[in-house]
Design a protein around this motif. Sequence first.
Motif, mmCIF file in Angstrom:
data_model
loop_
_atom_site.group_PDB
_atom_site.id
_atom_site.type_symbol
_atom_site.label_atom_id
_atom_site.label_comp_id
_atom_site.label_asym_id
_atom_site.label_seq_id
_atom_site.Cartn_x
_atom_site.Cartn_y
_atom_site.Cartn_z
ATOM 1 N N LYS A 142 -19.607 -37.872 -0.518
ATOM 2 C CA LYS A 142 -18.772 -37.032 0.340
ATOM 3 C C LYS A 142 -18.300 -35.763 -0.380
ATOM 4 N N THR A 143 -18.622 -35.658 -1.674
ATOM 5 C CA THR A 143 -18.108 -34.523 -2.461
ATOM 6 C C THR A 143 -18.903 -33.256 -2.176
ATOM 7 N N LYS A 144 -18.200 -32.198 -1.830
ATOM 8 C CA LYS A 144 -18.860 -30.911 -1.572
ATOM 9 C C LYS A 144 -19.437 -30.384 -2.885
ATOM 10 N N LYS A 145 -20.565 -29.678 -2.788
ATOM 11 C CA LYS A 145 -21.312 -29.178 -3.945
ATOM 12 C C LYS A 145 -20.390 -28.463 -4.946
ATOM 13 N N LYS A 146 -19.459 -27.628 -4.400
ATOM 14 C CA LYS A 146 -18.659 -26.792 -5.325
ATOM 15 C C LYS A 146 -17.614 -27.615 -6.091
ATOM 16 N N PHE A 147 -17.338 -28.841 -5.600
ATOM 17 C CA PHE A 147 -16.368 -29.688 -6.311
ATOM 18 C C PHE A 147 -17.040 -30.791 -7.130
ATOM 19 N N LEU A 148 -18.380 -30.860 -7.035
ATOM 20 C CA LEU A 148 -19.084 -32.007 -7.640
ATOM 21 C C LEU A 148 -18.849 -32.101 -9.145
ATOM 22 N N SER A 149 -19.022 -30.993 -9.865
ATOM 23 C CA SER A 149 -18.900 -31.038 -11.336
ATOM 24 C C SER A 149 -17.517 -31.513 -11.753
ATOM 25 N N LYS A 150 -16.491 -31.044 -11.076
ATOM 26 C CA LYS A 150 -15.111 -31.422 -11.414
ATOM 27 C C LYS A 150 -14.866 -32.896 -11.107
ATOM 28 N N LEU A 167 -30.355 -34.090 -9.281
ATOM 29 C CA LEU A 167 -30.829 -32.875 -8.613
ATOM 30 C C LEU A 167 -29.747 -31.851 -8.299
ATOM 31 N N SER A 168 -28.518 -32.070 -8.770
ATOM 32 C CA SER A 168 -27.481 -31.062 -8.574
ATOM 33 C C SER A 168 -27.310 -30.247 -9.858
ATOM 34 N N ILE A 169 -27.018 -28.976 -9.672
ATOM 35 C CA ILE A 169 -26.812 -28.102 -10.832
ATOM 36 C C ILE A 169 -25.350 -28.214 -11.262
ATOM 37 N N LEU A 170 -25.119 -28.593 -12.509
ATOM 38 C CA LEU A 170 -23.757 -28.731 -13.034
ATOM 39 C C LEU A 170 -23.192 -27.343 -13.340
#
Length: 188
Positions: free
Chosen positions: A59-67, A87-90
């Motif tokens: 459920k985490t939006k891409k822009k909050f994923l790294s945090k 497959l997500s860019i950190l």
Amino acid sequence: MKKIAIFVSGKGTNMQHVFQAIKNGKLSHVMVNLVISDRWCKAIQYALKENISVFSLIKTKKKFLSKEIDNLLVRDIPDIIVLSGFLSILDAKFCEKWFNKVINIHPSLLPKYGGKGMYGIKIHQEVIKNKEKISGATVHYVTKNVDLGDIILKKTCIIDSGETPVSLSKKVSIIEKKILIQSINKLL
Ligand SMILES: Nc1nc2c(c(=O)[nH]1)N[C@@H](CN(C=O)c1ccc(C(=O)N[C@@H](CCC(=O)O)C(=O)O)cc1)CN2
Ligand SMILES: NCC(=O)N[C@@H]1O[C@H](COP(=O)([O-])[O-])[C@@H](O)[C@H]1O
């Protein structure tokens, strides 16, 4: 005991190989303490069978994923973090904080066939299309510049006449498993 966190997005074939290497002694004094995925995937189904912490940030939006990932890591800090088909860019902040702690296994001879858009079977399709004579896999440190971090290990394979993207992916997959275990042993 050294701790490894593994990030996944797909089948988790390389992650499974890490678990097997621990069980068969090819990785000693090592444990997987955390598996995190950026989506629901087969790798999570496999990890849930192991007695470890597993989080699927569906459920985490891409822009909050790294945090979000960082918030999970600080609860049980790993010695290294392994991106395994992740497959997500950190983001840059994450890469700076965890500098030289994050490694990635990539199914090409970097820096060729790396970067945004280059993942999975697409890599092997490009390699075959460009009539390359060799391919292989690379383990590298993860930095904000995708797939351009310092190389830890690289291993080649010959591309045979009539090679297809699928047959090449199978050849490279064998190399990935080998150099991933060698890299973890080298770093820990
Ligand atoms: N900051 C970094 N993040 C990540 C790295 C890295 O080196 N630095 N490596 C990648 C792994 N990777 C190749 O090894 C890779 C993964 C994904 C992509 C990509 O283009 N992803 C798409 C989204 C795909 C999807 O969600 O289905 C995209 O971002 O548009 C390129 C390379 C992991 N993270
Ligand atoms: N750029 C990253 C990348 O392309 N990773 C590749 O995704 C495939 C599936 O991984 P999995 O079975 O471990 O999910 C693997 O071949 C891995 O090298």
